[in-house]
Motif scaffolding. Structure first.
Motif, PDB file in Angstrom:
ATOM      1  N   TYR A  70      44.397  37.626  33.668  1.00  0.00           N
ATOM      2  CA  TYR A  70      45.067  37.469  34.958  1.00  0.00           C
ATOM      3  C   TYR A  70      44.168  38.003  36.068  1.00  0.00           C
ATOM      4  CZ  TYR A  70      48.961  36.719  38.035  1.00  0.00           C
ATOM      5  OH  TYR A  70      49.769  36.218  39.010  1.00  0.00           O
ATOM      6  N   VAL A  71      43.842  37.161  37.019  1.00  0.00           N
ATOM      7  CA  VAL A  71      43.050  37.591  38.177  1.00  0.00           C
ATOM      8  C   VAL A  71      44.027  38.172  39.188  1.00  0.00           C
ATOM      9  CG1 VAL A  71      41.520  36.867  40.048  1.00  0.00           C
ATOM     10  CG2 VAL A  71      41.245  35.895  37.755  1.00  0.00           C
ATOM     11  N   ARG A  72      44.022  39.492  39.299  1.00  0.00           N
ATOM     12  CA  ARG A  72      44.928  40.192  40.221  1.00  0.00           C
ATOM     13  C   ARG A  72      44.470  40.033  41.666  1.00  0.00           C
ATOM     14  NH1 ARG A  72      49.691  40.922  38.124  1.00  0.00           N
ATOM     15  NH2 ARG A  72      49.504  41.462  35.946  1.00  0.00           N
ATOM     16  N   GLN A  73      43.183  40.128  41.882  1.00  0.00           N
ATOM     17  CA  GLN A  73      42.644  39.972  43.237  1.00  0.00           C
ATOM     18  C   GLN A  73      41.223  39.452  43.161  1.00  0.00           C
ATOM     19  OE1 GLN A  73      42.689  43.659  45.407  1.00  0.00           O
ATOM     20  NE2 GLN A  73      44.899  43.680  45.630  1.00  0.00           N
ATOM     21  N   ILE A  74      40.881  38.642  44.140  1.00  0.00           N
ATOM     22  CA  ILE A  74      39.494  38.287  44.400  1.00  0.00           C
ATOM     23  C   ILE A  74      39.339  38.409  45.908  1.00  0.00           C
ATOM     24  CG2 ILE A  74      40.050  35.820  44.390  1.00  0.00           C
ATOM     25  CD1 ILE A  74      37.069  35.321  43.632  1.00  0.00           C
ATOM     26  N   SER A  75      38.286  39.044  46.326  1.00  0.00           N
ATOM     27  CA  SER A  75      38.089  39.249  47.750  1.00  0.00           C
ATOM     28  C   SER A  75      36.600  39.200  48.074  1.00  0.00           C
ATOM     29  CB  SER A  75      38.667  40.613  48.171  1.00  0.00           C
ATOM     30  OG  SER A  75      38.536  40.799  49.562  1.00  0.00           O
ATOM     31  N   ILE A  76      36.275  38.411  49.064  1.00  0.00           N
ATOM     32  CA  ILE A  76      34.899  38.312  49.556  1.00  0.00           C
ATOM     33  C   ILE A  76      34.915  38.774  51.017  1.00  0.00           C
ATOM     34  CG2 ILE A  76      32.930  36.784  50.003  1.00  0.00           C
ATOM     35  CD1 ILE A  76      33.594  37.014  47.016  1.00  0.00           C
ATOM     36  N   ASN A  77      33.962  39.607  51.372  1.00  0.00           N
ATOM     37  CA  ASN A  77      33.855  40.078  52.754  1.00  0.00           C
ATOM     38  C   ASN A  77      33.864  38.857  53.680  1.00  0.00           C
ATOM     39  OD1 ASN A  77      32.641  40.900  55.291  1.00  0.00           O
ATOM     40  ND2 ASN A  77      32.081  42.790  54.243  1.00  0.00           N
ATOM     41  N   PRO A  78      34.691  38.889  54.733  1.00  0.00           N
ATOM     42  CA  PRO A  78      34.786  37.717  55.622  1.00  0.00           C
ATOM     43  C   PRO A  78      33.439  37.200  56.133  1.00  0.00           C
ATOM     44  CG  PRO A  78      36.519  39.271  56.144  1.00  0.00           C
ATOM     45  CD  PRO A  78      35.629  39.950  55.127  1.00  0.00           C
TER      46      PRO A  78
END
Length: 161
Positions: free
Chosen positions: A85-93
């Motif tokens: 399960y991918v809980r979060q993915i975040s890339i710097n804007p």
């Protein structure tokens, strides 16, 4: 999970590797700068079955993925499950729309395959059309829909999603 996956996007060297608290802490700064989020990451990173990857461009952290191994036994109402399960993915804007998220999700898929997870699951807000398009392009399909209805109570006039 200690291996580093290194590749190139344009002229930039991209490394995807296991996150340490320090690298994740650097990423959290651009999201909120809040200490409570850093504390939550530290607690979660220490739990079994939770994995964090960080993407670095030229040595600078620019994004992360938080994955969780989810397994459940079968019962009278459902079959046994084993999914990543991918809980979060975040890339710097400032680094979005250059292919880093796609590359990180590719690494997640390789990791799932290497650890015998037959599926990858995730969720996103229905209003996030960019996420819908992104995951559709990666081959994700809708499995379940959650609906919400506001209910007036004594404690709140009306809860709004």
């Amino acid at each position: 999970m200690s291996a580093t996956c290194r590749s190139w996007i344009g002229r930039f060297s991209v490394a995807i590797k296991s996150a340490s608290f320090v690298s994740t802490n650097l990423i959290v700064r651009y999201r909120t700068g809040c200490g409570h989020m850093r504390d939550a990451f530290a607690v979660t990173m220490a739990q079994a079955g939770h994995h964090f990857l960080v993407a670095e461009v030229e040595g600078e952290p620019i994004g992360y993925v938080w994955m969780q191994e989810v397994t459940s036994a079968s019962n009278a109402f459902k079959n046994a499950t084993r999914t990543l399960y991918v809980r979060q993915i975040s890339i710097n804007p400032s680094h979005q729309r250059f292919g880093y998220g796609r590359q990180m999700m590719g690494y997640v898929e390789k990791w799932a395959r290497a650890h015998d997870f037959p599926t990858i699951e995730l969720d996103y807000w229905v209003a996030n059309e960019d996420a819908a398009r992104f995951y559709d392009e990666l081959g994700f399909i809708a499995k379940r829909q959650v609906v919400v209805k506001s209910v007036e109570t004594k404690e709140n006039e009306k809860w709004r999603p």
